[in-house]
Design an enzyme around this catalytic site. Structure first.
Site, PDB file in Angstrom:
ATOM      1  N   GLU A  10       0.825  -1.205   0.000  1.00  0.00           N
ATOM      2  CA  GLU A  10       0.000   0.000   0.000  1.00  0.00           C
ATOM      3  C   GLU A  10       0.859   1.255   0.000  1.00  0.00           C
ATOM      4  O   GLU A  10       1.891   1.326   0.672  1.00  0.00           O
ATOM      5  CB  GLU A  10      -0.951  -0.013   1.195  1.00  0.00           C
ATOM      6  CG  GLU A  10      -1.983  -1.135   1.060  1.00  0.00           C
ATOM      7  CD  GLU A  10      -3.046  -1.125   2.147  1.00  0.00           C
ATOM      8  OE1 GLU A  10      -4.176  -1.570   1.854  1.00  0.00           O
ATOM      9  OE2 GLU A  10      -2.744  -0.703   3.276  1.00  0.00           O
ATOM     10  N   CYS A  13       3.589   8.483   1.016  1.00  0.00           N
ATOM     11  CA  CYS A  13       4.100   7.521   1.993  1.00  0.00           C
ATOM     12  C   CYS A  13       4.340   6.198   1.272  1.00  0.00           C
ATOM     13  O   CYS A  13       3.400   5.579   0.758  1.00  0.00           O
ATOM     14  CB  CYS A  13       3.096   7.350   3.133  1.00  0.00           C
ATOM     15  SG  CYS A  13       3.637   6.228   4.434  1.00  0.00           S
ATOM     16  N   CYS A  38       6.189  -6.796   7.309  1.00  0.00           N
ATOM     17  CA  CYS A  38       7.303  -6.289   8.121  1.00  0.00           C
ATOM     18  C   CYS A  38       7.806  -7.408   9.012  1.00  0.00           C
ATOM     19  O   CYS A  38       7.013  -8.145   9.606  1.00  0.00           O
ATOM     20  CB  CYS A  38       6.859  -5.093   8.967  1.00  0.00           C
ATOM     21  SG  CYS A  38       8.222  -4.293   9.870  1.00  0.00           S
ATOM     22  N   CYS A  80       6.193  -4.804  16.011  1.00  0.00           N
ATOM     23  CA  CYS A  80       5.639  -3.748  16.849  1.00  0.00           C
ATOM     24  C   CYS A  80       4.163  -4.064  17.080  1.00  0.00           C
ATOM     25  O   CYS A  80       3.397  -4.239  16.126  1.00  0.00           O
ATOM     26  CB  CYS A  80       5.809  -2.397  16.172  1.00  0.00           C
ATOM     27  SG  CYS A  80       7.547  -1.951  15.888  1.00  0.00           S
ATOM     28  N   CYS A  93       0.941  -2.127  15.455  1.00  0.00           N
ATOM     29  CA  CYS A  93       0.980  -1.839  14.024  1.00  0.00           C
ATOM     30  C   CYS A  93       0.295  -2.946  13.228  1.00  0.00           C
ATOM     31  O   CYS A  93       0.650  -4.130  13.356  1.00  0.00           O
ATOM     32  CB  CYS A  93       2.422  -1.678  13.562  1.00  0.00           C
ATOM     33  SG  CYS A  93       2.599  -1.327  11.795  1.00  0.00           S
ATOM     34  N   CYS A 135      -1.678   6.186   9.906  1.00  0.00           N
ATOM     35  CA  CYS A 135      -0.447   5.613  10.448  1.00  0.00           C
ATOM     36  C   CYS A 135      -0.744   4.334  11.228  1.00  0.00           C
ATOM     37  O   CYS A 135      -1.606   4.295  12.095  1.00  0.00           O
ATOM     38  CB  CYS A 135       0.212   6.642  11.360  1.00  0.00           C
ATOM     39  SG  CYS A 135       1.750   6.078  12.097  1.00  0.00           S
TER      40      CYS A 135
END
Length: 365
Positions: free
Chosen positions: A91, A104, A111, A115, A118, A338
């Site tokens: 994305e 962005c 990933c 975290c 997220c 975010c």
């Protein structure tokens, strides 16, 4: 297999043309066609000799990710899901503002870091993106957004804050950054390109030497105990080491400060005592703070801090002399805010399965 020239920055493209018996200036011509004009067809590169176009058609290509879906938020934020093959999609988000347009960009399919707040981290990890897939997001978005009435590009800033940890894909990210900054590419200044990291200290030192763009650090905690829980990378590079790396980075950074990003999690990291700890932690690091209200996603396990908690936290930092902004939530109605990017990830880590099991166990209890 044909060579995708979108993987090459100017140095590598020059070397490629030398290897096929062509003059070095051809690299600059082709780079301008690809990045400034958005041309992917060699036959449209009209100032190239026909013999060269024929050679390139036979041996090379310009391949960018294909569009899967496009969404637009009520606030004007746009999100594109781009196909990077084998069932994976990443994305890319465009955020319009009065004085700038920020893109962005993602650096990985998923990933590898975990975290806990997220959405991307919950999706697991498949692979690093190639340089072509990284710069292809900017290439594609430039074509989609066009130019302003003054014939200027709508996209003026780039942040490497999408899916993935950019410094975990160091070489490909640096190659893409080279293209962004090159006058024959996108001609962006180092101040208008930001790399965000969760705190990969050795790679921060490498970036300082080879590509010192603006730096943002995903901090999210004021002490090691909390950060170990929500940003597990902290166990490898604790806060003392991270702060030292930030100070070293500023020796060559294009801006004289680091931006610390801090997601506000209700009852976790948002108390007054945390703000006081934070001001003490960073007292020797020239910095600005970007407080980010947590953007919920399904089964996250966290809640957004209250407006009052955020206000108190901000005021404590400001009274300590820091510049603090509270990020306005943009694009949350299309899951473009975010921490919400998820894409399509063929997870190789079984992390999706693990989180599903955790959620199922919590429901049973």
């Amino acid at each position: 297999m044909k060579t995708n020239l979108l993987n090459f920055d100017l140095n590598n493209l020059t070397q490629y043309f030398s290897e096929i018996g062509e003059k070095p200036f051809r690299a600059k011509q082709v780079m301008r066609w690809m990045h400034q004009s958005g041309v992917a067809d060699f036959d449209e590169m009209t100032d190239l000799a026909k013999s060269l176009r024929s050679k390139l058609n036979e041996n090379a290509c310009v391949i960018v990710p294909d569009l899967i879906t496009s969404q637009q938020s009520s606030d004007g934020t746009r999100k594109w899901l781009l196909d990077v093959g084998t069932g994976n999609g990443v994305e890319t988000v465009f955020i319009p503002e009065a004085e700038r347009g920020t893109l962005c960009i993602s650096s990985q399919v998923g990933c590898a870091l975990e975290c806990t707040f997220c959405s991307t981290g919950r999706q697991g990890f498949n692979r690093n993106l190639t340089a072509a897939e990284i710069i292809g997001q900017l290439w594609w978005a430039n074509k989609a957004m066009g130019v302003t009435p003054k014939n200027e590009r709508v996209i003026s800033n780039v942040v490497m804050m999408g899916m993935g940890e950019p410094l975990a894909n160091f070489d490909n990210v640096v190659t893409a950054l080279n293209m962004m900054l090159d006058d024959h590419g996108y001609g962006l200044s180092r101040r208008r390109v930001t790399v965000s990291t969760s705190g990969m200290v050795p790679q921060m030192d490498r970036l300082k030497e080879v590509m010192p763009v603006a730096l943002a650090v995903s901090l999210h905690a004021s002490n090691d105990m909390i950060r170990n829980e929500i940003v597990p990378l902290n166990k490898k590079y604790p806060l003392k080491e991270l702060m030292a790396a930030c100070r070293r980075y500023l020796e060559k950074a294009p801006r004289d400060f680091v931006t610390f990003e801090y997601v506000m999690l209700d009852g976790i990291n948002d108390k007054a005592q945390h703000a006081h700890q934070l001001s003490e932690l960073v007292r020797d690091v020239p910095c600005k703070f970007n407080l980010i209200p947590f953007n919920p996603f399904t089964n996250s396990g966290y809640n957004r801090s209250t407006n009052e908690s955020i206000r108190i936290f901000r005021d404590i930092l400001q009274q300590a002399g820091f510049v603090v902004t509270v990020r306005k939530t943009r694009g949350d109605d299309i899951d473009a805010a975010c921490g919400q990017l998820a894409g399509q990830v063929k997870d190789k880590t079984r992390r999706q399965q693990k989180w599903q099991q955790i959620v199922a166990a919590e429901r049973r209890s």
